[in-house]
Design an enzyme around this catalytic site. Structure first.
Site, PDB file in Angstrom:
ATOM      1  N   TYR B 283      -0.311   4.301 -11.002  1.00 41.78           N
ATOM      2  CA  TYR B 283      -0.298   3.043 -11.752  1.00 41.78           C
ATOM      3  C   TYR B 283       0.311   3.273 -13.136  1.00 41.78           C
ATOM      4  O   TYR B 283      -0.320   3.870 -14.021  1.00 41.78           O
ATOM      5  CB  TYR B 283      -1.728   2.529 -11.889  1.00 41.78           C
ATOM      6  N   TYR B 333       6.166  -4.890 -11.286  1.00 38.78           N
ATOM      7  CA  TYR B 333       4.763  -4.786 -11.685  1.00 38.78           C
ATOM      8  C   TYR B 333       3.922  -5.704 -10.795  1.00 38.78           C
ATOM      9  O   TYR B 333       3.667  -6.860 -11.116  1.00 38.78           O
ATOM     10  CB  TYR B 333       4.613  -5.162 -13.159  1.00 38.78           C
TER      11      TYR B 333
END
Ligand SMILES: [Zn+2]
Lengths: 138, 381
Positions: B283, B333
């Site tokens: 992430y 994203y």
């Protein structure tokens, strides 16, 4: 070096005593009325003593920079272009364990901000609002 | 936890990704979900479980749009990457308990909405009263302050930070549909203007509109489906004892996420360790997040990630490929979710020029503020 202007929202009274003290050039933080533990950020209910309440106590006005960032682009809603750059810091106050204040370092006069730097409380007035800013100790 | 039924990811799907997309969020999610179900070789009628995170359209609406007949399991996981990666844990529990056969995990985001990715922090009263009046607002500032602290404790150069987006861009250029495709060099990175020391704009992830989804099935069922199973060998969750409000200022060790907790649990379940990992999807909301999670996943020691990434080691041809689709910095994203999609494709061995050689064990790290999930994916057998 600018200072951002953005009024605290104060939707509830929880953080109001913080700003009341600042307006009087003072600095107070909340502690548990039973055991005296510092509770920051102020919680709605006290984890240590649920029957106690928050007591806002004066704190030392000196501390140490834990970390910082010099902001070139302010991300607050609205136009804040003329208010940058400014240096945000997290400051650990002397004798107030487990607490970090979000602040802005002022009066740096060319001194590069540093982690570990000793600072003291130096509130600054912006428009009608007093901000809890800090400056180098020496 | 020895009574868990072995599970695998059987299908993955993505909508188009872009800065500002026309279709509503719901349509993007439905599109990604249909593709994931089709990729699994299933039909909507086979899907009987749903898992997602807060802030996305509810399962009942999605199920209706997909034509799902009977929904026997619906769950909401944690936030952001901790939720989208950790949802596999809920899916495994549901399948193990006989509550569902095929669980659809879905997520979508529109950061082009007013207020963008910062808006939910503005709603937090502590931030509104104690941080915003000091101009301390927005994830780039929070993570820049973390990076500054890391620099103080362990050393961290601008060039080391730059390794992360440069590697991501090289991977993204080998990934169809990536938002960013133009070349990016370390010099380009160093010329990018600073927004909050030590961060440049290129230290931050993209703003995206898009959605992704995956299907979790029992390994037994997976073996009868068209794609090679991507086995969920382990999935772990962890949380720090600070609130999300306090995470970026009051966390006792400001540069500690919950990744050390979730990865330990995921590795234990998998019977594997960091030394077995062939690639990692991490992430990457910010460069520093990648470095810290690499350490928490045990891919290198604490304080070692900055020097570890030097010389293109996480890029194509490097010995520890990270974010092999370009991650949140150059692919899109879609918090944590496009990372799961990419890991599954690597395990299937279908990534063409971006394929990691002998990719048998992949790890996915999903950050969600004070919470974290880690998934270990492996080939079958
Ligand atoms: Zn107490």
């Amino acid at each position: 070096m600018g200072l951002p202007f953005f009024e605290p929202r104060l939707d509830t009274d929880l953080m109001r005593p913080y700003w009341d003290a600042i307006r009087n050039n003072d600095l107070k933080l909340p502690a548990c009325s039973v055991c005296g533990a510092w509770l920051w950020y102020p919680p709605e209910s006290l984890p240590c003593h649920p029957n106690g309440h928050l007591e806002w106590r004066p704190v030392p006005k000196t501390g140490t920079v834990y970390t910082f960032t010099t902001v070139e682009r302010c991300l607050l809603p609205g136009d804040h272009k003329d208010e940058t750059p400014y240096t945000n810091a997290l400051v650990e106050l002397d004798d107030v364990p487990g607490v970090r204040l979000v602040t802005i370092l002022v009066n740096l006069n060319g001194t590069p901000p540093k982690i570990g730097m000793r600072v003291r409380y130096a509130p600054t007035k912006v428009n009608d609002q007093t901000l809890p800013t800090f400056e180098p100790e020496t | 936890m020895n009574s868990l039924t072995p599970v695998a990811i059987t299908g993955v799907g993505e909508s188009e990704y872009g800065r500002v997309l026309e279709p509503p969020l719901f349509d993007l999610i439905a599109n990604a979900a249909r593709k994931a179900i089709e990729d699994a070789g299933l039909s909507a009628a086979d899907i009987d479980g749903f898992a997602s995170t807060p802030g996305v359209p509810p399962a009942d609406e999605l199920a209706a749009a997909l034509g799902v007949k009977e929904r026997r399991f619906t769950a909401q996981a944690s936030v952001a990457g901790a939720g989208t990666v950790g949802a596999a844990q809920l899916a495994q529990l549901a399948i193990s308990a006989g509550l569902a056969k095929h669980v659809l995990v879905y997520y979508g985001i529109k950061t082009s909405r007013p207020g963008g990715a910062y808006a939910f922090h503005a709603a937090d009263p502590h931030k509104a009263d104690l941080e915003m009046p000091l101009g301390f607002y927005g994830q780039p500032l929070y993570f820049a302050a973390l990076a500054q602290r890391y620099r103080h404790e362990y050393g961290l150069t601008d060039e080391q930070l730059g390794e992360v987006p440069v590697a991501a861009r090289a991977w993204a250029r080998m990934t169809p549909g990536s938002q960013k495709q133009d070349p990016l060099t370390l010099d380009d990175y160093l010329e990018n203007p600073v927004i909050a020391t030590p961060f440049r704009k290129l230290d931050c992830c993209l703003n995206s509109d898009g959605a992704a989804a995956y299907v979790v099935s029992s390994l037994e069922a997976a073996r009868d489906l068209p794609n090679p199973p991507a086995v969920v060998a382990g999935v772990g969750f962890g949380a720090l004892p600070v609130t999300l409000s306090e995470m970026f200022t009051q966390n006792p060790d400001l540069i500690q996420f919950a990744g050390h907790l979730s990865s330990k649990r995921a590795y234990e379940q998998a019977g594997l360790g960091p030394k077995d990992v062939d690639f990692a999807e991490i992430y990457d909301c910010f460069t520093i997040s990648v470095l810290l999670q690499m350490e928490e996943l045990g891919l290198c020691g604490r304080g070692e990630a900055a020097s570890f990434v030097e010389g293109g080691r996480i890029g194509p041809g490097g010995d520890m490929p990270v974010n092999t689709h370009g991650g949140h910095m150059s692919n899109a994203y879609i918090p944590g979710t496009n990372h799961v999609v990419e890991a599954v494709r690597q395990i299937r061995g279908v990534r063409g020029e971006a394929q990691v050689k002998d990719a048998e064990v992949g790890v996915i790290a999903g950050l969600g503020g004070n919470e974290h999930a880690t998934m270990v994916l492996t080939v079958d057998g």
